[in-house]
Write a protein that holds these residues in place. Structure first.
Motif, PDB file in Angstrom:
ATOM      1  N   TYR A   1      -3.967   6.364  10.162  1.00 59.93           N
ATOM      2  CA  TYR A   1      -3.922   7.698  10.720  1.00 59.93           C
ATOM      3  C   TYR A   1      -4.923   8.586   9.996  1.00 59.93           C
TER       4      TYR A   1
ATOM      5  N   ILE B   1      -1.773  13.773  12.173  1.00 61.62           N
ATOM      6  CA  ILE B   1      -0.347  13.840  11.875  1.00 61.62           C
ATOM      7  C   ILE B   1      -0.059  15.196  11.255  1.00 61.62           C
TER       8      ILE B   1
ATOM      9  N   LEU C   1       1.582  17.285   8.670  1.00 64.76           N
ATOM     10  CA  LEU C   1       2.078  16.978   7.331  1.00 64.76           C
ATOM     11  C   LEU C   1       3.591  17.116   7.264  1.00 64.76           C
TER      12      LEU C   1
ATOM     13  N   ALA D   1       5.221  14.033   8.644  1.00 68.65           N
ATOM     14  CA  ALA D   1       5.034  12.901   7.732  1.00 68.65           C
ATOM     15  C   ALA D   1       6.008  12.985   6.564  1.00 68.65           C
TER      16      ALA D   1
ATOM     17  N   THR E   1       9.615  12.423   7.700  1.00 70.13           N
ATOM     18  CA  THR E   1       9.826  11.008   8.009  1.00 70.13           C
ATOM     19  C   THR E   1      10.056  10.224   6.726  1.00 70.13           C
ATOM     20  N   LYS E   2       9.245  10.476   5.705  1.00 69.12           N
ATOM     21  CA  LYS E   2       9.424   9.801   4.405  1.00 69.12           C
ATOM     22  C   LYS E   2      10.810  10.114   3.833  1.00 69.12           C
TER      23      LYS E   2
ATOM     24  N   ASP F   1       5.929  -0.176   5.886  1.00 67.15           N
ATOM     25  CA  ASP F   1       4.905   0.709   6.453  1.00 67.15           C
ATOM     26  C   ASP F   1       4.972   0.795   7.975  1.00 67.15           C
TER      27      ASP F   1
ATOM     28  N   TYR G   1       7.585   3.285   9.006  1.00 66.89           N
ATOM     29  CA  TYR G   1       7.093   4.651   8.813  1.00 66.89           C
ATOM     30  C   TYR G   1       6.143   5.044   9.950  1.00 66.89           C
ATOM     31  N   GLU G   2       5.170   4.196  10.237  1.00 68.23           N
ATOM     32  CA  GLU G   2       4.190   4.509  11.276  1.00 68.23           C
ATOM     33  C   GLU G   2       4.851   4.626  12.647  1.00 68.23           C
TER      34      GLU G   2
ATOM     35  N   VAL H   1       6.832   7.949  12.759  1.00 70.43           N
ATOM     36  CA  VAL H   1       5.930   9.091  12.898  1.00 70.43           C
ATOM     37  C   VAL H   1       5.422   9.179  14.332  1.00 70.43           C
ATOM     38  N   SER H   2       5.027   8.036  14.902  1.00 75.49           N
ATOM     39  CA  SER H   2       4.495   8.060  16.269  1.00 75.49           C
ATOM     40  C   SER H   2       5.583   8.422  17.278  1.00 75.49           C
TER      41      SER H   2
ATOM     42  N   GLU I   1       6.673  12.540  16.159  1.00 78.83           N
ATOM     43  CA  GLU I   1       5.684  13.597  16.370  1.00 78.83           C
ATOM     44  C   GLU I   1       5.768  14.187  17.777  1.00 78.83           C
TER      45      GLU I   1
END
Length: 150
Positions: A69, A74, A76, A79, A82-83, A101, A104-105, A108-109, A112
């Motif tokens: 990304y 993204i 912030l 992100a 999400t973390k 990972d 996480y990705e 986020v996708s 968002e």
């Protein structure tokens, strides 16, 4: 499965403003082609809102396939949330999800566009929510708690 939902008469509803926004994307054209092919294969009529829903998923999948990304792609805030959510669920369940990972990705996708719809006060409807809640009740409740916190 979307075709099964359509066959039993349960369809997606989408705000007209959101659908108009999706129609401006290149993924909407692809979704229309897919929908027409599915209509022929399964002898069903796929409503435009379903095409919009497919577009949302194609846009998310498109992001997921990118190698990395760019920071300007993204938000912030999303992100970081999400973390935090993944860390919270990891502690709640005892699984080390924060080392994954692709999770996480993928989140986020998924989050968002959902957060953008919420900011625009657009309604979010997930026809699978009740089934997910039933099948994964404890995980669902942990995620719900985490989302409320972050």
């Amino acid at each position: 499965m979307p075709i099964e939902r359509i066959q039993i008469g349960e369809t997606i509803r989408m705000e007209e403003e959101e659908l108009l926004e999706l129609k401006r994307t290149k993924e909407f054209e692809s979704s229309q082609r897919i929908a027409r092919a599915l209509e022929r294969m399964f002898n069903v009529e796929i409503p435009e809102a379903e095409v919009g829903y497919m577009t949302i998923h194609l846009r998310s999948a498109n992001r997921s396939f990118k190698a990395e990304y760019r920071i300007d792609e993204i938000e912030l805030d999303i992100a970081l949330r999400t973390k935090k959510l993944i860390d919270f669920i990891s502690k709640k369940t005892g699984y080390h999800l924060n080392e994954n990972d692709s999770l996480y990705e993928g989140l986020v996708s998924h989050l968002e566009p959902a957060m953008n719809r919420l900011k625009k006060k657009m309604r979010i409807y997930n026809p699978l929510k009740q089934q997910i809640k039933k099948d994964y009740f404890l995980l669902f409740m942990a995620i719900e708690e985490g989302v409320e916190r972050f």
